[in-house]
Design an enzyme around this catalytic site. Structure first.
Site, mmCIF file in Angstrom:
data_model
loop_
_atom_site.group_PDB
_atom_site.id
_atom_site.type_symbol
_atom_site.label_atom_id
_atom_site.label_comp_id
_atom_site.label_asym_id
_atom_site.label_seq_id
_atom_site.Cartn_x
_atom_site.Cartn_y
_atom_site.Cartn_z
ATOM 1 N N LYS A 1 29.602 27.298 62.783
ATOM 2 C CA LYS A 1 28.964 27.779 64.018
ATOM 3 C C LYS A 1 28.866 26.728 65.130
ATOM 4 C CE LYS A 1 28.544 31.948 63.062
ATOM 5 N NZ LYS A 1 29.972 32.145 63.206
ATOM 6 N N PRO B 1 27.380 22.436 59.066
ATOM 7 C CA PRO B 1 28.682 23.060 59.294
ATOM 8 C C PRO B 1 28.945 24.366 58.529
ATOM 9 C CG PRO B 1 28.901 21.041 57.994
ATOM 10 C CD PRO B 1 27.498 21.095 58.473
ATOM 11 N N TYR C 1 34.609 29.490 50.026
ATOM 12 C CA TYR C 1 33.301 28.808 50.016
ATOM 13 C C TYR C 1 32.800 28.864 48.581
ATOM 14 C CZ TYR C 1 32.920 29.129 55.162
ATOM 15 O OH TYR C 1 33.113 29.009 56.522
ATOM 16 N N TYR D 1 29.229 35.886 60.780
ATOM 17 C CA TYR D 1 30.341 34.956 60.594
ATOM 18 C C TYR D 1 31.371 35.099 61.731
ATOM 19 C CZ TYR D 1 33.620 31.926 58.190
ATOM 20 O OH TYR D 1 34.454 30.869 57.874
ATOM 21 N N HIS E 1 42.234 35.595 60.420
ATOM 22 C CA HIS E 1 41.680 35.837 59.081
ATOM 23 C C HIS E 1 40.756 37.048 59.100
ATOM 24 C CE1 HIS E 1 42.355 31.792 56.824
ATOM 25 N NE2 HIS E 1 43.441 32.224 57.429
#
Ligand code: FAD
Ligand code: DHB
Length: 389
Positions: A296, A292, A200, A384, A72
């Site tokens: 990580k 969550p 998200y 990220y 991704h």
């Protein structure tokens, strides 16, 4: 029995460490409280940082991941109906890989079996002894028989509820904790993911996340009160709630179906310091927990493994104890950055019960800044995809 390193816990941290050490010629025995089937039935993380992928490759367990994992290059962030994208490829030139923790663990168990590494399942009453001496040992019970393993070092990879952390005396240990006033209700369903990338979503009704495991396996989450029980959420109620929280376009194209797993996880930030005491090293969830948001947990466990693997390898192969002496400091430096990022993303995207109008405006301003500012996007992307080891 005698071995060089006893590893307590056969989750991803313990297994990855054992495979890396085995490849380096360092002997280990893994003690796992549950059965292999039990460990493999736990549905958890799904996003791997490049650093973790590289570590899995180094351990020779990445063939299937390299074949089947989804690369991704970005992720979507939705704030009510305003959706924007964080472009990892443009911002930092590094992607993440979608590949479930269950699959990582399965690959590690298969490799361990193929290479003849020793794992004791259903090891009860694991106890650590003389950890501050030069001759530590571990006792446990298996099939009703008491056993003892003498060793040089012990790796505590036994998760948040394990025994290793508790072995460090209370006056040595410092614990830092933040508990969030909500949980995540997660489902797994054999349906195609709603989008090619993760979504998200911060919505009026609370946070939602659209994720995936493969082309016909979706993973979705919604923020829920801590008082909710899984039994109270029918599949229909879940899909309805999810649709109300994600952007309209996604809600219109969402394919629903029966769920094959449903669970509620509380959200917590937790760190214990130090991560080493005498000949015991803590690794992964045994030492720290993140909420969550931002994926990580598993990745931070992998970075601990990286530091510990190199420390032990340098000790056995190069006669150098520098890595051993600095393990806790080096691991914690990265852990705290992952804690900060997960805390920030959690605050950015969830509805808090006591949130004031001011707090909400701050969240909206933070989201708008991220949407419009390339430097902010780059900072988000760097965290990220994973900070360097
Ligand atoms: P664990 O996976 O907890 O493994 C520890 C192992 O030690 C277990 O197999 C346990 O059975 C064993 N053990 C425990 N006590 C003993 C003992 N006394 N003796 C012997 N063995 C023992 N992270 C994300 O990034 N994204 C997610 O979506 C996500 N979802 C999660 C959902 C849940 C419900 C939980 C609990 C965690 C989630 N995480 C997620 C976090 C991620 O799964 C963990 O960070 C990761 O599993 C850490 O791996 P570990 O090997 O350190 O610990
Ligand atoms: C998943 C979980 C996360 O916490 C996250 O931030 C992204 C993906 C998942 O389970 O797929």
């Amino acid at each position: 029995m005698r071995t060089q390193v006893v590893i307590i816990g056969g989750g991803p941290s313990g297994l990855l460490l054992s495979q890396l050490l085995l490849k380096a010629g360092v002997e280990t025995i893994v003690l796992e409280r549950k059965t292999r089937e039990y460990v493999l039935a736990r549905i958890r993380a799904g996003i791997l940082e490049q650093g973790m992928v590289n570590l899995l490759r180094e351990a020779d367990v990445a063939d299937r991941l390299d074949r089947e994992g989804f690369v991704h290059d970005g992720t979507l962030i939705a704030s009510d109906n305003d959706t924007f994208r964080i472009d990892f490829a443009k911002s930092v030139g590094v992607p993440v890989v979608v590949y479930g923790q269950t699959e990582v663990t399965r690959d590690l168990y298969n490799a361990r079996e193929a290479t003849g590494g020793e794992t004791v399942f259903e090891a009860d009453d694991v106890c650590l002894h003389d950890v501050k001496s030069d001759a530590p040992y571990v006792t446990f019970r298996k099939d009703g028989r008491d056993q003892r393993i003498d060793c040089d070092y012990i790796a505590g990879c036994d998760g948040f509820h394990g025994v290793s952390r508790e072995t460090i005396p209370k006056d040595v240990r410092q614990e830092f904790e933040k508990v969030y006033p909500f949980g995540w209700l997660g489902v797994l369903s054999e349906t195609p993911p709603v989008d090619d990338e993760l979504i998200y979503a911060n919505s009026e009704r609370g946070f939602a996340l659209c994720s995936m495991r493969n082309a016909n396996l979706s993973r979705y989450y919604v923020q829920c009160p801590l008082t909710d029980r899984v039994e109270d959420w029918s599949d229909d109620a879940f899909w309805e709630e999810l649709k109300r929280r994600i952007p309209e376009k996604a809600a219109d194209t969402l394919i629903t179906g029966p769920t094959i797993e449903k669970s509620i996880a509380p959200l917590r930030s937790f760190v214990t310091e130090p991560m080493q005491w005498g000949r015991l090293f803590l690794c992964g969830d045994a030492a720290h927990i993140v909420p969550p948001t931002g994926a990580k947990g598993l990745n931070t466990a992998a970075s601990d493994v990286h530091y510990l693997y190199h420390a032990l390898k340098d000790h056995y192969l190069d006669n150098s104890d520098k890595g051993i002496e600095t393990y806790s400091t080096r691991a914690l430096a990265r852990v705290w950055k992952a804690e900060r990022f997960s805390w920030w993303m959690t605050n950015l995207l969830h509805r808090f019960p006591e949130q004031s109008g001011f707090d909400r405006r701050m969240q909206q301003a933070d989201l708008a800044f991220l949407r419009d500012n390339e430097a902010a996007q780059q900072a988000m992307a760097e965290n990220y995809v994973g900070l360097p080891y």
